[in-house]
Scaffold this active site. Structure first.
Site, short mmCIF file in Angstrom:
data_model
loop_
_atom_site.label_atom_id
_atom_site.label_comp_id
_atom_site.label_asym_id
_atom_site.label_seq_id
_atom_site.Cartn_x
_atom_site.Cartn_y
_atom_site.Cartn_z
N HIS A 142 11.18 24.66 85.98
CA HIS A 142 11.64 25.73 85.51
C HIS A 142 11.45 26.02 86.72
O HIS A 142 10.10 26.60 87.35
CB HIS A 142 10.72 26.75 84.88
CG HIS A 142 11.01 26.31 83.01
ND1 HIS A 142 11.98 26.89 81.95
CD2 HIS A 142 10.50 24.94 82.61
CE1 HIS A 142 11.45 26.15 81.51
NE2 HIS A 142 10.78 25.45 81.08
N HIS A 168 6.58 30.18 78.53
CA HIS A 168 6.03 29.28 77.11
C HIS A 168 4.49 30.35 77.22
O HIS A 168 3.66 30.59 78.36
CB HIS A 168 5.42 28.38 77.18
CG HIS A 168 6.80 27.47 77.40
ND1 HIS A 168 7.42 27.46 78.98
CD2 HIS A 168 7.93 26.90 76.89
CE1 HIS A 168 8.32 26.74 79.19
NE2 HIS A 168 9.01 26.04 78.21
N ASN A 176 13.67 13.03 73.73
CA ASN A 176 13.18 12.31 73.15
C ASN A 176 13.04 11.91 71.80
O ASN A 176 13.29 13.51 70.84
CB ASN A 176 11.93 12.04 73.96
CG ASN A 176 10.97 13.92 73.54
OD1 ASN A 176 11.65 14.76 73.86
ND2 ASN A 176 10.03 13.73 72.35
N TYR A 231 1.78 28.73 76.13
CA TYR A 231 0.90 28.31 76.29
C TYR A 231 0.51 27.66 77.36
O TYR A 231 -0.84 27.96 78.26
CB TYR A 231 1.39 26.51 75.60
CG TYR A 231 2.43 25.86 76.70
CD1 TYR A 231 2.36 25.12 78.41
CD2 TYR A 231 3.25 25.56 75.88
CE1 TYR A 231 3.34 24.44 78.93
CE2 TYR A 231 5.25 25.06 76.37
CZ TYR A 231 4.85 24.71 77.91
OH TYR A 231 5.88 24.51 78.46
N GLU A 232 1.25 28.74 78.73
CA GLU A 232 0.66 28.66 80.40
C GLU A 232 0.13 30.04 80.12
O GLU A 232 -0.39 30.20 81.19
CB GLU A 232 2.36 29.19 80.86
CG GLU A 232 3.25 28.35 80.12
CD GLU A 232 4.53 29.39 81.68
OE1 GLU A 232 4.41 29.73 82.70
OE2 GLU A 232 5.42 28.72 80.70
#
Ligand SMILES: O=P(O)(O)O[C@H]1O[C@H](CO)[C@@H](O)[C@H]1O
Length: 307
Positions: free
Chosen positions: A63, A88, A247, A90-91
């Site tokens: 990013h 995000h 994935n 979570y950052e």
């Protein structure tokens, strides 16, 4: 984020951009490893997030922290803005920062937004490399607690307090997408439809969590996008979301039994161990790189079809 902050960002953009790029018709949010989606823009002006108040800094590999303004398509072209790098939760970014660029796009007059992401497949019929047109979502953090970017006082009398989400993913844009895929001669299996589960991350799912999300009806899972969708819908934009399957999330029918393995070892019987299956962000970025060209042509084609 206050109206003053937004006004400051808009002033900065007005000072940096030529007139013909200042009112983009559409916006693109580039997911992990997908920043090259903006490489078909012409007349590009890149504005680093650091030049814009209210913007955070993307800290995740894959990013960048840049807004790219440019023109897309033949002739005069369509003015577009692309977000190369998202935020995000979570950052450590508050959700108001996560969705701040969307608020700015709304003020610039953006009507259509294409949000992309990398995601893990929960549905076994979605192999790695499949692009999924999202038609619905499960916002696990919203359902479990207070992680909704629309929390707080109503932004203005023009915003809706109780936003309906039954039509969050624009049928008009999805229709354009499937027509674009046909025009690009994409194999039928390359583009699917599905439901995105938003989790907070940054941990990947345990096998039991993967099984839970699949049982709840999700086809892919990721740690982004939904806050942006909520803000974009609140701002009245039409939203298209494309997930790239990078994935497979492992959802075992049965667990490897250490008890059975030890018993077999002790009894001298052969022990068959399943191969370890561990996802990594490097793998996510590698698939993004492989598929960026296809995603780019698809996104460019959809944007060229906007009226
Ligand atoms: O959703 P994007 O930003 O594409 O990134 C995805 O990839 C990262 C995990 O590899 C997570 O941030 C997940 O959400």
């Amino acid at each position: 984020m206050s109206e003053d902050t937004i006004a400051g960002t808009l002033d900065a953009l007005a000072g940096l951009l030529p007139e013909h790029l200042l009112n983009p018709k559409a916006a693109i949010v580039c997911g992990s490893g997908l920043s090259t989606l903006a490489s078909s823009l012409r007349d590009v002006v890149e504005v680093p997030y650091s030049a814009l108040q209210g913007f955070g800094k993307s800290t995740v590999p894959g990013h960048k922290s840049v807004l790219a303004f440019g023109l897309l398509g033949p002739g005069a072209g369509v003015p577009v803005v692309a977000m190369l790098g998202r935020f995000h939760a979570y950052e450590g970014h508050p959700l108001s920062t996560v969705v701040y660029p969307i608020r700015v796009f709304a003020k610039l007059g953006v009507q259509n937004i294409i949000i992309t992401n990398a995601a893990g497949a929960l549905n076994p019929n979605l192999p790695v490399g499949t692009i999924v047109a999202i038609h619905d979502h499960l916002a696990i953090p919203n359902m479990a607690g207070a992680l909704n970017p629309l929390f707080g006082p109503l932004r203005s009398p023009d915003h809706v307090r109780f936003l309906p989400l039954s039509d969050a993913y624009s049928p008009r844009l999805r229709r354009l997408l499937f027509r674009a895929a046909h025009a690009e001669q994409l194999p039928e299996a390359a583009l699917a439809e599905g439901t995105y589960a938003w989790v907070s991350g940054p941990t990947y799912e345990t096998p039991a969590e993967g099984r839970f999300l699949r049982a709840a009806g999700a086809d892919v899972v990721g740690m982004s996008t939904v806050p942006e969708v909520l803000a974009a819908r609140e701002e009245g934009m039409d939203v298209l979301v494309l997930s790239l399957v990078t994935n497979a999330v492992v959802i075992p029918e049965t667990y490897r039994s250490i008890k059975a393995e030890v018993e077999a070892e002790l009894a001298g019987r052969p022990v068959v161990q399943p191969p370890p299956a561990v996802v990594s962000h490097e793998e996510v970025l590698a698939v993004g790189k492989q598929k960026a060209e296809v995603m780019k042509s698809l996104v460019a084609r959809v944007l060229s079809m906007l009226d």
